[in-house]
Design a protein around this motif. Structure first.
Motif, PDB file in Angstrom:
ATOM      1  N   ALA A  40       0.828  -1.205   0.000  1.00  0.00           N
ATOM      2  CA  ALA A  40       0.000   0.000   0.000  1.00  0.00           C
ATOM      3  C   ALA A  40       0.863   1.256   0.000  1.00  0.00           C
ATOM      4  N   HIS A  41       1.968   1.202   0.724  1.00  0.00           N
ATOM      5  CA  HIS A  41       2.859   2.357   0.811  1.00  0.00           C
ATOM      6  C   HIS A  41       3.416   2.721  -0.561  1.00  0.00           C
ATOM      7  N   HIS A  42       3.967   1.729  -1.252  1.00  0.00           N
ATOM      8  CA  HIS A  42       4.563   2.004  -2.552  1.00  0.00           C
ATOM      9  C   HIS A  42       3.507   2.194  -3.633  1.00  0.00           C
ATOM     10  N   ALA A  43       2.341   1.627  -3.447  1.00  0.00           N
ATOM     11  CA  ALA A  43       1.246   1.867  -4.380  1.00  0.00           C
ATOM     12  C   ALA A  43       0.888   3.353  -4.384  1.00  0.00           C
ATOM     13  N   ARG A  44       0.883   3.926  -3.189  1.00  0.00           N
ATOM     14  CA  ARG A  44       0.602   5.360  -3.072  1.00  0.00           C
ATOM     15  C   ARG A  44       1.746   6.177  -3.649  1.00  0.00           C
ATOM     16  N   GLU A  45       2.961   5.763  -3.312  1.00  0.00           N
ATOM     17  CA  GLU A  45       4.135   6.520  -3.714  1.00  0.00           C
ATOM     18  C   GLU A  45       4.280   6.578  -5.237  1.00  0.00           C
ATOM     19  N   HIS A  46       3.979   5.468  -5.906  1.00  0.00           N
ATOM     20  CA  HIS A  46       4.189   5.402  -7.352  1.00  0.00           C
ATOM     21  C   HIS A  46       2.875   5.403  -8.138  1.00  0.00           C
ATOM     22  N   GLY A  47       1.779   5.597  -7.438  1.00  0.00           N
ATOM     23  CA  GLY A  47       0.458   5.466  -8.022  1.00  0.00           C
ATOM     24  C   GLY A  47       0.244   6.141  -9.362  1.00  0.00           C
ATOM     25  N   ASP A  48       0.542   7.431  -9.442  1.00  0.00           N
ATOM     26  CA  ASP A  48       0.304   8.174 -10.678  1.00  0.00           C
ATOM     27  C   ASP A  48       1.134   7.631 -11.835  1.00  0.00           C
ATOM     28  N   LYS A  49       2.390   7.351 -11.548  1.00  0.00           N
ATOM     29  CA  LYS A  49       3.305   6.848 -12.569  1.00  0.00           C
ATOM     30  C   LYS A  49       2.852   5.465 -13.054  1.00  0.00           C
ATOM     31  N   LEU A  50       2.434   4.631 -12.096  1.00  0.00           N
ATOM     32  CA  LEU A  50       2.049   3.271 -12.435  1.00  0.00           C
ATOM     33  C   LEU A  50       0.858   3.249 -13.384  1.00  0.00           C
ATOM     34  N   ARG A  51      -0.080   4.135 -13.142  1.00  0.00           N
ATOM     35  CA  ARG A  51      -1.280   4.141 -13.987  1.00  0.00           C
ATOM     36  C   ARG A  51      -0.963   4.597 -15.411  1.00  0.00           C
ATOM     37  N   GLU A  52       0.180   5.285 -15.574  1.00  0.00           N
ATOM     38  CA  GLU A  52       0.589   5.705 -16.920  1.00  0.00           C
ATOM     39  C   GLU A  52       1.108   4.526 -17.738  1.00  0.00           C
ATOM     40  N   ILE A  53       1.763   3.584 -17.061  1.00  0.00           N
ATOM     41  CA  ILE A  53       2.398   2.476 -17.780  1.00  0.00           C
ATOM     42  C   ILE A  53       1.597   1.188 -17.670  1.00  0.00           C
ATOM     43  N   ALA A  54       0.483   1.235 -16.926  1.00  0.00           N
ATOM     44  CA  ALA A  54      -0.257   0.018 -16.652  1.00  0.00           C
ATOM     45  C   ALA A  54      -1.350  -0.229 -17.684  1.00  0.00           C
ATOM     46  N   ALA A  55      -1.497  -1.503 -18.057  1.00  0.00           N
ATOM     47  CA  ALA A  55      -2.626  -1.895 -18.882  1.00  0.00           C
ATOM     48  C   ALA A  55      -3.838  -2.101 -17.979  1.00  0.00           C
ATOM     49  N   HIS A  56      -3.543  -2.574 -16.764  1.00  0.00           N
ATOM     50  CA  HIS A  56      -4.595  -2.815 -15.801  1.00  0.00           C
ATOM     51  C   HIS A  56      -4.016  -2.736 -14.402  1.00  0.00           C
ATOM     52  N   VAL A  57      -4.765  -2.127 -13.486  1.00  0.00           N
ATOM     53  CA  VAL A  57      -4.324  -2.061 -12.092  1.00  0.00           C
ATOM     54  C   VAL A  57      -5.339  -2.782 -11.216  1.00  0.00           C
ATOM     55  N   HIS A  58      -4.864  -3.784 -10.512  1.00  0.00           N
ATOM     56  CA  HIS A  58      -5.718  -4.516  -9.580  1.00  0.00           C
ATOM     57  C   HIS A  58      -5.410  -3.980  -8.190  1.00  0.00           C
ATOM     58  N   ASP A  59      -6.358  -3.232  -7.636  1.00  0.00           N
ATOM     59  CA  ASP A  59      -6.113  -2.488  -6.400  1.00  0.00           C
ATOM     60  C   ASP A  59      -6.894  -3.100  -5.240  1.00  0.00           C
ATOM     61  N   GLU A  60      -6.173  -3.592  -4.249  1.00  0.00           N
ATOM     62  CA  GLU A  60      -6.826  -4.135  -3.047  1.00  0.00           C
ATOM     63  C   GLU A  60      -6.430  -3.349  -1.810  1.00  0.00           C
ATOM     64  N   THR A  61      -5.955  -2.142  -2.011  1.00  0.00           N
ATOM     65  CA  THR A  61      -5.531  -1.332  -0.866  1.00  0.00           C
ATOM     66  C   THR A  61      -6.695  -0.987   0.047  1.00  0.00           C
ATOM     67  N   HIS A  62      -7.925  -1.084  -0.484  1.00  0.00           N
ATOM     68  CA  HIS A  62      -9.098  -0.815   0.347  1.00  0.00           C
ATOM     69  C   HIS A  62      -9.216  -1.815   1.494  1.00  0.00           C
ATOM     70  N   LYS A  63      -8.581  -2.984   1.312  1.00  0.00           N
ATOM     71  CA  LYS A  63      -8.628  -3.995   2.368  1.00  0.00           C
ATOM     72  C   LYS A  63      -7.979  -3.490   3.650  1.00  0.00           C
ATOM     73  N   LEU A  64      -7.025  -2.603   3.472  1.00  0.00           N
ATOM     74  CA  LEU A  64      -6.310  -2.073   4.633  1.00  0.00           C
ATOM     75  C   LEU A  64      -7.194  -1.169   5.471  1.00  0.00           C
ATOM     76  N   ALA A  65      -8.245  -0.658   4.880  1.00  0.00           N
ATOM     77  CA  ALA A  65      -9.155   0.203   5.623  1.00  0.00           C
ATOM     78  C   ALA A  65      -9.928  -0.598   6.661  1.00  0.00           C
TER      79      ALA A  65
END
Ligand code: ZN
Length: 74
Positions: A40-65
């Motif tokens: 979750a930490h690095h997902a946040r840190e690199h989030g914007d960049k990752l979505r630029e290069i990603a074909a698909h993002v599977h996000d389960e960070t909501h589980k941490l809530a």
């Protein structure tokens, strides 16, 4: 009971962040092929960049809530 091919396999405890080795909550399937796992930490840190290069993002960070303290809501 039919077995469909899931487009995204849920992340499990054995999936680890490629950066720090913590449990992964984000899987990024790259347009160039392959995939990356992030906690979750690095997902946040690199989030914007990752979505630029990603074909698909599977996000389960909501589980941490869902903290143990939230159990009283059940
Ligand atoms: Zn990490």
């Amino acid at each position: 009971m039919t077995t469909a091919v899931a487009p995204s396999t849920p992340l499990t405890a054995v999936d680890r962040c490629d950066r720090c080795g913590a449990q992964a909550y984000l899987r990024v399937e790259l347009t160039a092929g392959g995939e990356l796992l992030f906690c979750a930490h690095h997902a946040r840190e690199h989030g914007d960049k990752l979505r630029e290069i990603a074909a698909h993002v599977h996000d389960e960070t909501h589980k941490l809530a869902a903290t143990p303290a939230a159990d009283s809501e059940l």
